[in-house]
Design a protein around this motif. Structure first.
Motif, short mmCIF file in Angstrom:
data_model
loop_
_atom_site.label_atom_id
_atom_site.label_comp_id
_atom_site.label_asym_id
_atom_site.label_seq_id
_atom_site.Cartn_x
_atom_site.Cartn_y
_atom_site.Cartn_z
N PHE A 52 0.71 -1.48 0.00
CA PHE A 52 -0.02 0.00 -0.08
C PHE A 52 0.96 1.32 -0.09
CE2 PHE A 52 -3.58 -2.77 0.59
CZ PHE A 52 -4.70 -2.17 0.58
N VAL A 53 1.81 1.50 0.93
CA VAL A 53 2.79 2.23 0.97
C VAL A 53 3.42 2.67 -0.56
CG1 VAL A 53 4.66 3.41 2.06
CG2 VAL A 53 2.90 2.23 3.39
N SER A 54 3.90 1.61 -0.97
CA SER A 54 4.68 1.61 -2.46
C SER A 54 3.84 2.37 -3.51
CB SER A 54 5.13 0.16 -2.83
OG SER A 54 5.96 -0.36 -1.72
N ILE A 55 2.36 1.83 -3.43
CA ILE A 55 1.63 2.21 -4.54
C ILE A 55 1.22 3.67 -3.99
CG2 ILE A 55 -0.95 2.16 -5.28
CD1 ILE A 55 -0.52 -1.14 -4.68
N ASP A 56 1.12 3.90 -2.80
CA ASP A 56 0.94 5.21 -2.37
C ASP A 56 1.93 6.49 -2.72
OD1 ASP A 56 -0.37 7.45 -1.16
OD2 ASP A 56 -0.28 6.81 0.79
N ILE A 57 3.19 5.95 -2.70
CA ILE A 57 4.23 6.69 -3.30
C ILE A 57 4.34 6.76 -4.86
CG2 ILE A 57 6.78 6.98 -3.16
CD1 ILE A 57 6.82 5.66 -0.33
N ALA A 58 4.17 5.45 -5.42
CA ALA A 58 4.21 5.63 -6.95
C ALA A 58 3.16 6.31 -7.52
CB ALA A 58 4.16 4.23 -7.24
N SER A 59 1.90 6.52 -6.90
CA SER A 59 0.84 7.31 -7.34
C SER A 59 1.18 8.66 -7.38
CB SER A 59 -0.11 6.99 -6.53
OG SER A 59 -0.30 7.35 -5.35
N LYS A 60 2.17 9.02 -6.54
CA LYS A 60 2.61 10.65 -6.58
C LYS A 60 3.79 11.04 -7.44
CE LYS A 60 0.61 11.71 -2.14
NZ LYS A 60 -0.39 10.24 -2.10
N ARG A 61 4.48 9.96 -7.92
CA ARG A 61 5.65 9.95 -8.70
C ARG A 61 5.29 9.39 -10.10
NH1 ARG A 61 6.02 13.43 -5.99
NH2 ARG A 61 7.78 13.92 -4.48
N ILE A 62 4.91 8.43 -10.51
CA ILE A 62 4.64 7.90 -11.66
C ILE A 62 3.55 8.49 -12.38
CG2 ILE A 62 4.39 5.94 -13.03
CD1 ILE A 62 6.11 4.68 -10.75
N PRO A 63 3.44 9.30 -13.57
CA PRO A 63 2.38 9.89 -14.19
C PRO A 63 1.18 8.90 -14.26
CG PRO A 63 4.39 10.68 -14.95
CD PRO A 63 4.87 9.69 -14.07
N PHE A 64 1.35 7.81 -15.00
CA PHE A 64 0.42 6.74 -15.51
C PHE A 64 -0.38 6.56 -14.15
CE2 PHE A 64 -0.90 2.36 -16.14
CZ PHE A 64 -1.65 2.58 -17.04
N LEU A 65 0.49 5.97 -13.13
CA LEU A 65 -0.35 5.75 -11.92
C LEU A 65 -1.06 6.64 -11.23
CD1 LEU A 65 2.40 3.19 -10.38
CD2 LEU A 65 0.18 2.36 -11.49
#
Length: 283
Positions: free
Chosen positions: A106-119
């Protein structure tokens, strides 16, 4: 003659190799540019969605998400009640083996959703209406409520005895829902001058927390001193919920169970020392 043919063949192979290398470089350049264009377009699209969501909250009457979105958010929050309920029937080790990988994901997805444009596009489209202002913005990596609930659950279960952790997490989930919904619907008087916090919401938290602790007390047939301590713990947790963001500078999903657990644990020490009654370690 044969040497000339061999030399010519080598030159042709070398030229063909150079052509292939140049073509490969050109293809890589084209693909790289296409990827960069798509990333830039995704970033722009995410920025547009972010701006629209922030503008929507800014123009709202209370500068917050709508009540219907708040209800949806708290419905998802309420589903996490499976954690303390499941902990009743499972050991600490088993529960942590389940929660720790979930938290990492969850934390990885949370961080990725703020850094990876597609996500980020997918994340904002799917959950944007339920997100708080700090959860929408991408400039700072601030975890959302779901990540904090899992972090809080792991810390509470790891550090506190089973009864305390179970009750504390149940209070977090149930009372936080009541505080938010009652506060949004009927809150008129600011709690200690804090914005977006009302006496109505805080009282709703306290009353529901006391009810939750009483239900657990009846289920597990705990000593009477447990009820006195749980009322104090519920009051402290209610204040922690209201003051978490602005004063305590932490997330309320962490402040609530930790403050509740500390009071319960301290009360049990006092109960054991003064009356020889240990109400925590009943299972």
């Amino acid at each position: 003659m044969k040497q000339n043919i061999t030399k010519l063949t080598k030159e042709q192979l070398q030229n063909k190799k150079q052509v292939l290398v140049e073509n490969a470089k050109n293809q890589i350049t084209v693909i790289t540019k296409k990827i960069e264009d798509e990333v830039r377009a995704a970033e722009n699209h995410a920025s547009i969605i972010e701006g629209d969501l922030l503008k929507l909250q800014k123009t709202a009457k209370d500068r917050n998400i709508s009540f219907s979105q708040e209800l949806s958010r708290k419905t998802v929050h309420f589903l996490s009640l499976i954690i303390p309920v499941g902990y009743i029937f499972l050991s600490k080790e088993v529960v942590l083996m389940i929660l720790v990988p979930m938290m990492i994901i969850f934390v990885s997805i949370d961080i990725a959703s703020k850094r990876i444009p597609f996500l980020r596009n997918l994340y904002l489209k799917a959950f944007g209406g339920m997100l708080r202002k700090h959860e929408i913005k991408a400039k700072k990596i601030l975890l959302n409520g779901a990540s904090w609930v899992l972090i809080s659950a792991i810390l509470t279960i790891f550090f506190f005895p089973k009864l305390v952790a179970t009750v504390a997490l149940s209070v977090l989930i149930i009372s936080d829902v009541f505080a938010a919904l009652i506060g949004r619907k009927y809150g008129k008087t600011r709690f200690l001058g804090l914005k977006k916090k009302s006496w109505e919401g805080t009282i709703a938290f306290f009353v529901s927390a006391v009810i939750v602790t009483v239900i657990y007390g009846l289920i597990f047939n705990v000593p009477i001193f447990y009820y006195f301590v749980s009322v104090i713990a519920s009051l402290v947790a209610a204040f922690a919920e209201a003051m978490a963001t602005k004063i305590l500078r932490t997330d309320d999903n962490l402040a609530i169970p930790i403050s509740f657990g500390i009071i319960m644990w301290t009360g049990n020490i006092a109960s054991t020392y003064l009356f020889g009654i240990n109400f925590i370690h009943i299972f």
